[in-house]
Write a protein that holds these residues in place. Structure first.
Motif, short mmCIF file in Angstrom:
data_model
loop_
_atom_site.label_atom_id
_atom_site.label_comp_id
_atom_site.label_asym_id
_atom_site.label_seq_id
_atom_site.Cartn_x
_atom_site.Cartn_y
_atom_site.Cartn_z
N UNK A 17 0.83 -1.20 0.00
CA UNK A 17 0.00 0.00 0.00
C UNK A 17 0.86 1.26 0.00
N UNK A 18 1.92 1.22 0.78
CA UNK A 18 2.78 2.40 0.86
C UNK A 18 3.47 2.64 -0.47
N UNK A 19 3.93 1.55 -1.09
CA UNK A 19 4.59 1.69 -2.38
C UNK A 19 3.63 2.25 -3.42
N UNK A 20 2.34 1.95 -3.23
CA UNK A 20 1.34 2.45 -4.16
C UNK A 20 0.88 3.86 -3.77
N UNK A 21 1.53 4.44 -2.80
CA UNK A 21 1.20 5.80 -2.30
C UNK A 21 -0.25 5.91 -1.84
N UNK A 22 -0.70 4.92 -1.12
CA UNK A 22 -2.06 5.01 -0.58
C UNK A 22 -2.16 6.26 0.28
N UNK A 23 -3.31 6.92 0.23
CA UNK A 23 -3.48 8.17 0.97
C UNK A 23 -4.07 7.92 2.36
N UNK A 24 -5.22 7.25 2.39
CA UNK A 24 -5.89 7.00 3.68
C UNK A 24 -6.17 5.51 3.79
N UNK A 25 -5.74 4.93 4.88
CA UNK A 25 -5.92 3.48 5.08
C UNK A 25 -6.60 3.24 6.42
N UNK A 26 -7.69 2.50 6.37
CA UNK A 26 -8.34 2.14 7.63
C UNK A 26 -7.82 0.77 8.06
N UNK A 27 -7.33 0.69 9.29
CA UNK A 27 -6.81 -0.58 9.78
C UNK A 27 -7.79 -1.20 10.75
N UNK A 28 -8.21 -2.40 10.45
CA UNK A 28 -9.10 -3.11 11.37
C UNK A 28 -8.25 -3.78 12.45
N UNK A 29 -8.34 -3.25 13.63
CA UNK A 29 -7.58 -3.82 14.74
C UNK A 29 -8.01 -3.16 16.04
N UNK A 30 -7.95 -3.94 17.09
CA UNK A 30 -8.20 -3.38 18.41
C UNK A 30 -6.91 -3.09 19.13
N UNK A 31 -5.81 -3.43 18.48
CA UNK A 31 -4.53 -3.36 19.17
C UNK A 31 -3.79 -2.09 18.78
N UNK A 32 -4.16 -0.99 19.42
CA UNK A 32 -3.61 0.30 19.05
C UNK A 32 -2.10 0.36 19.26
N UNK A 33 -1.68 -0.15 20.42
CA UNK A 33 -0.25 -0.07 20.75
C UNK A 33 0.59 -0.84 19.75
N UNK A 34 0.13 -2.06 19.44
CA UNK A 34 0.88 -2.89 18.52
C UNK A 34 0.90 -2.26 17.13
N UNK A 35 -0.25 -1.73 16.73
CA UNK A 35 -0.34 -1.10 15.42
C UNK A 35 0.66 0.05 15.31
N UNK A 36 0.70 0.89 16.35
CA UNK A 36 1.59 2.05 16.27
C UNK A 36 3.06 1.63 16.28
N UNK A 37 3.34 0.57 16.97
CA UNK A 37 4.72 0.10 16.96
C UNK A 37 5.09 -0.40 15.55
N UNK A 38 4.16 -1.13 14.94
CA UNK A 38 4.41 -1.62 13.58
C UNK A 38 4.57 -0.47 12.60
N UNK A 145 -6.44 -5.31 7.31
CA UNK A 145 -6.73 -5.95 8.59
C UNK A 145 -5.42 -6.33 9.27
N UNK A 146 -5.30 -5.95 10.50
CA UNK A 146 -4.14 -6.38 11.27
C UNK A 146 -4.53 -7.64 12.01
N UNK A 147 -4.06 -8.81 11.55
CA UNK A 147 -4.49 -10.04 12.20
C UNK A 147 -3.89 -10.15 13.60
N UNK A 148 -4.47 -11.02 14.38
CA UNK A 148 -3.91 -11.28 15.70
C UNK A 148 -2.49 -11.82 15.54
N UNK A 149 -1.69 -11.73 16.57
CA UNK A 149 -0.30 -12.15 16.45
C UNK A 149 -0.16 -13.57 15.92
N UNK A 150 0.80 -13.76 15.02
CA UNK A 150 1.06 -15.07 14.43
C UNK A 150 1.91 -15.91 15.38
N UNK A 151 2.11 -17.16 15.02
CA UNK A 151 2.96 -18.03 15.83
C UNK A 151 4.36 -17.45 16.00
N UNK A 152 4.91 -16.93 14.90
CA UNK A 152 6.25 -16.33 14.98
C UNK A 152 6.29 -15.18 15.97
#
Ligand SMILES: Nc1ncnc2c1ncn2[C@@H]1O[C@H](COP(=O)(O)OP(=O)(O)O)[C@@H](O)[C@H]1O
Ligand SMILES: [Mg+2]
Length: 502
Positions: A17-38, A145-152
């Motif tokens: 998305x970033x490479x495509x210069x997306x302007x506004x992206x809605x992220x489905x997630x309840x994990x604000x802290x994790x999202x901001x870190x990412x 969508x920001x999925x829940x944490x993976x096994x890794x």
């Protein structure tokens, strides 16, 4: 649906998305802290040189990570204008902007942002709840969508928590993957907390930690109320009739074991038990779990739609991840049609979306989660659900035959410590032609009440009187039942060995 199986990660999607210069992206997630870190991480590593990452909230205004607030930017219009004016590349996260979607100035400014940013490496991320995006914006916004944490991710998290407790020795050996897997379905914060709890008051961390983690998870599941752990389950021998289902179950028992898996035998995926209401569909599902000695988890689809936190998709994903983590288990979806048609709170399209992610999961799942669904209004089920490869078997539970009624009556009497031989149930079975199992249970129940009221033992006459008071559903709904049977004729296997009826 299954973050840990999907080859594409959130990071990949984000970078695309970033490479495509997306302007506004809605992220489905309840994990604000994790999202901001990412996001912060992406701003630092995806771009060279690193670009700034700004966070906006109504209380703190707009400020770059570790920097100073832009004056007056608590006002979302000011903050959005600052985004447009920002000269270089940058990423922005707006927390809970949806509270302002009823304000025309904010919506207008957000559209300006969407138009303006298109040619720049600047992207605004939105998150929080599942706001209905303003109509004008739907088309301009990408959704990720920001999925829940993976096994890794969970493994890294566990390592970090373990490293924070250097004095406690981790003695999990080959059980480590099982422990990590047990945390699937938890958010990052929940997993961190659950892992940390394991290290409290122990000298070494052994395999018993897995059970503890399951307990912790059960608590979380219960608190959220999406899945119920069913404890007092019906046993197979409490069901009258339905010989075909019983046989099927008995034969499959060994297929659903670790041994079978090692032999390369695919475990059964699930069954769909359709049929006339009150004839034992829910009982069958419970008996499957008890007979196979598996935990039984009930998924209430209506609660998926009503979930307060998270989108229905996320809630379903979480429920599934929970079930997978408790596997092997039986996942019970009672009256699946209510979730798929009509009563769903969301619009039809939402129900369809959720349903299709559910189907995809069913198709691809390799965890030992046996899906047992029941349905009353079977002709309303979408054809995709019935396609080969979804369920191993579709059963149709008909009104009980005379022989089955006899069995049910006997079982209901025995349940109440009455000897069936004393009550002429052969004749009662004959005269209860249209009765379903629930109505037969009611005959016995209400006869028992009458006897109790008159302070005497149960008599035959009580049963006859009781059955005279009941007008069976099948009589009042004769047309409907004919329809249901016609539907089932070509699509399902009869669950019982019912007699010919006219
Ligand atoms: N085949 C059966 N054998 C014994 N009891 C039955 C049977 N079918 C129905 N019943 C009685 O009726 C009640 C309702 O059955 P249930 O499984 O909930 O029906 P359904 O899910 O098909 O609507 C049960 O709790 C039980 O008392
Ligand atoms: Mg039921």
């Amino acid at each position: 649906m299954q973050p840990h199986l999907s080859p594409r990660t959130f990071d990949d999607d984000l970078r695309r998305l970033l490479a495509a210069r997306a302007a506004v992206v809605f992220i489905e997630s309840q994990e604000e802290g994790r999202l901001e870190r990412l996001l912060n991480n992406t701003a630092r590593t995806f771009f060279s040189p690193p670009i700034p990452f700004y966070v906006w909230s109504i209380t703190e205004g707009l400020m770059p990570m570790g920097g100073e607030k832009i004056p007056g930017s608590e006002d979302p219009v000011v903050a959005l204008s600052a985004v447009i004016e920002q000269p270089g590349f940058a990423l922005f996260h707006f927390r809970d902007l949806h509270h302002f979607y009823d304000q025309p100035r904010v919506v207008r400014r957000l559209r300006d942002v969407a138009h303006n940013l298109r040619d720049h490496y600047k992207t605004v991320f939105l998150s929080g709840g599942r706001p209905a995006l303003p109509m004008e914006l739907e088309k301009e916004i990408d959704v990720l969508e920001l999925p829940l944490p993976s096994l890794d991710e969970l493994e890294r998290l566990f390592t970090a928590v373990a490293n924070a407790h250097p004095k406690i020795e981790v003695q999990l050996g080959e059980k480590l993957p099982a422990l990590i897997r047990s945390a699937l379905g938890l958010s990052e914060e929940e997993a961190r907390l659950a892992f940390s709890k394991l290290f409290v008051g122990v000298a070494t961390l052994g395999p018993e930690a897995i059970e503890e983690l399951h307990d912790e998870k059960r608590r979380i599941v219960r608190k959220e109320g999406i899945l119920d752990f069913i404890v007092n389950r019906v046993q197979l021998d409490q069901i009258g009739g339905l010989a075909t289902v019983k046989k099927w179950l008995t034969q499959r028992r060994r297929y659903f074991s670790v041994d079978a898996k090692e032999m390369g035998i695919d475990p059964p995926k699930g069954v769909l038990v359709t049929g006339i209401s009150g004839c034992g569909k829910s009982m069958v599902v419970q008996a499957i779990a008890s007979y196979w000695q598996l935990p039984l988890l009930r998924l209430d689809m209506n609660r998926i739609y009503a979930a307060v936190a998270g989108t229905p998709e996320q809630t379903l994903e979480r429920a599934i991840a929970m079930a997978e983590a408790v596997s092997p288990c039986v996942l019970w979806i009672d009256e699946i049609e209510t979730a798929l048609v009509g009563t769903a709170r969301g619009a039809g399209t939402q129900a369809t979306r959720i349903f299709s992610s559910f189907l995809t999961w069913m198709q691809e799942k390799d965890a030992l989660v046996f899906v047992a669904a029941t349905a009353n209004e079977i002709d309303q089920l979408p054809p995709e659900l019935l396609r080969k490869g979804r369920f191993d078997q579709i059963f149709f539970v008909d009104l009980p035959s005379e022989a089955e009624r006899l069995e049910i009556l006997a079982l209901q009497l025995i349940r109440h410590n009455k000897d069936p031989k004393l009550y002429d149930i052969v004749n009662i079975a004959k005269s209860t032609g249209n009765f379903n199992g629930a109505e037969l249970a009611e005959v016995v129940q209400s006869a028992l009440y009458d006897a109790f009221d008159e302070e005497r033992d149960l008599e035959r006459g009580d049963l006859y009187r009781a059955l005279g008071k009941i007008i069976p559903l099948a009589t009042t709904m004769a047309e409907r039942i004919k329809q249901i049977k016609r539907w089932a004729d070509t699509r399902a296997i009869k669950a019982g060995e019912s007699e010919e009826r006219n």
